[in-house]
Motif scaffolding. Sequence first.
Motif, short mmCIF file in Angstrom:
data_model
loop_
_atom_site.label_atom_id
_atom_site.label_comp_id
_atom_site.label_asym_id
_atom_site.label_seq_id
_atom_site.Cartn_x
_atom_site.Cartn_y
_atom_site.Cartn_z
N LEU A 2 22.56 2.06 12.41
CA LEU A 2 23.12 2.96 13.40
C LEU A 2 24.61 3.15 13.16
CD1 LEU A 2 22.01 4.29 16.09
CD2 LEU A 2 23.12 2.39 17.26
N ALA A 3 25.08 4.40 13.21
CA ALA A 3 26.50 4.71 13.03
C ALA A 3 27.16 4.88 14.39
CB ALA A 3 26.67 5.97 12.20
N THR A 55 34.10 3.89 11.83
CA THR A 55 32.65 3.96 12.03
C THR A 55 32.03 2.61 11.73
OG1 THR A 55 32.58 6.32 11.48
CG2 THR A 55 30.51 5.10 11.34
N TRP A 57 28.62 0.55 11.03
CA TRP A 57 27.22 0.71 10.62
C TRP A 57 26.46 -0.51 11.10
CZ3 TRP A 57 25.68 5.33 8.95
CH2 TRP A 57 26.66 6.21 8.49
N THR A 59 23.17 -2.69 12.34
CA THR A 59 21.74 -2.93 12.17
C THR A 59 21.20 -3.59 13.43
OG1 THR A 59 21.99 -3.24 9.77
CG2 THR A 59 19.99 -4.10 10.80
N HIS A 123 14.70 12.44 12.57
CA HIS A 123 16.10 12.72 12.29
C HIS A 123 16.81 12.96 13.63
CE1 HIS A 123 15.47 13.43 7.87
NE2 HIS A 123 14.24 13.60 8.33
N SER A 125 20.54 12.38 16.36
CA SER A 125 21.97 12.16 16.51
C SER A 125 22.31 12.09 17.99
CB SER A 125 22.76 13.29 15.85
OG SER A 125 24.16 13.14 16.08
N HIS A 131 26.97 12.21 12.97
CA HIS A 131 26.14 11.34 12.13
C HIS A 131 24.68 11.63 12.45
CE1 HIS A 131 29.94 8.96 12.44
NE2 HIS A 131 29.73 8.85 11.15
N HIS A 133 20.90 10.28 11.83
CA HIS A 133 20.14 9.12 11.41
C HIS A 133 18.73 9.56 11.03
CE1 HIS A 133 23.30 7.82 14.19
NE2 HIS A 133 23.36 6.72 13.48
N VAL A 135 14.96 7.91 10.23
CA VAL A 135 14.13 6.71 10.26
C VAL A 135 12.67 7.10 10.12
CG1 VAL A 135 15.76 5.41 11.68
CG2 VAL A 135 13.99 6.76 12.79
N LEU A 188 14.14 5.55 18.32
CA LEU A 188 15.52 5.98 18.09
C LEU A 188 16.45 5.15 18.97
CD1 LEU A 188 16.02 7.84 20.82
CD2 LEU A 188 14.92 9.60 19.45
N TYR A 198 16.91 15.33 18.49
CA TYR A 198 16.20 14.95 17.28
C TYR A 198 15.21 16.04 16.87
CZ TYR A 198 12.04 13.79 20.09
OH TYR A 198 10.95 13.86 20.92
#
Length: 229
Positions: A2-3, A55, A57, A59, A123, A125, A131, A133, A135, A188, A198
Amino acid sequence: MLALTKEWQDPEDGIETVLLYWTVTRQGEEPRWASARSVVMAAQPATYPVRRRCTLWVTPPFGRRVLLPVRRTAEPVAFYVHCFFSVVQRGRMWSTAVSSQEIRSAIVTHSDPSAECTQAFLHYSFDGLEHVHAVPMVLEGVSLRAQLLPSLPDCPGNGGSPADRKQQARRDQLVARLPAPHLFHGRLWGPAETRVRYVVYFCRQGTYNPFREGGFWLFQDGGFWEVQL
């Protein structure tokens, strides 16, 4: 992964460097600062008072069984990002108090009525598309072990060993026997009380149909799907 964007504004002149220290915990756990990470906040040009950004990142601190929900009944979970700022000002260092940010999850489910798609990707944000994401989603009716999601680092790649190809063939046979529609579930993440936008990409990988290879994007009336965390 995750950003998360973090910001800081200098309260006065003379600040030379700002470092952000951060760590992640599950709900109810105390932060372990001995294993915290640090990042230098980057000063933004043409700003006064000076604004700084970075930013992270992050997990989520969970295993595959949580990150990849195999059923619609999978429970949403949350974790916390804890951080504080360490400031170097006129050769001296001082620190702020610790702040904590709750990160929540949501489960979304979408179907492929054609029953031809074997993979799906989410996909999303939560920061205005700064950003995005990506998954993997999981296919209902297929065990977690048999998902073979190609975006995961521990997934056997296409054209791998004979054992990998045999496992992929077994999965293809299992998917072919699933009833229509195919249901895909994805998890998400985003800061609490934010709106997540998304889209879903369905992929026909492994269908062996030369006229229907590829995939398609699933939108909501031509726009993004939305969920409130």
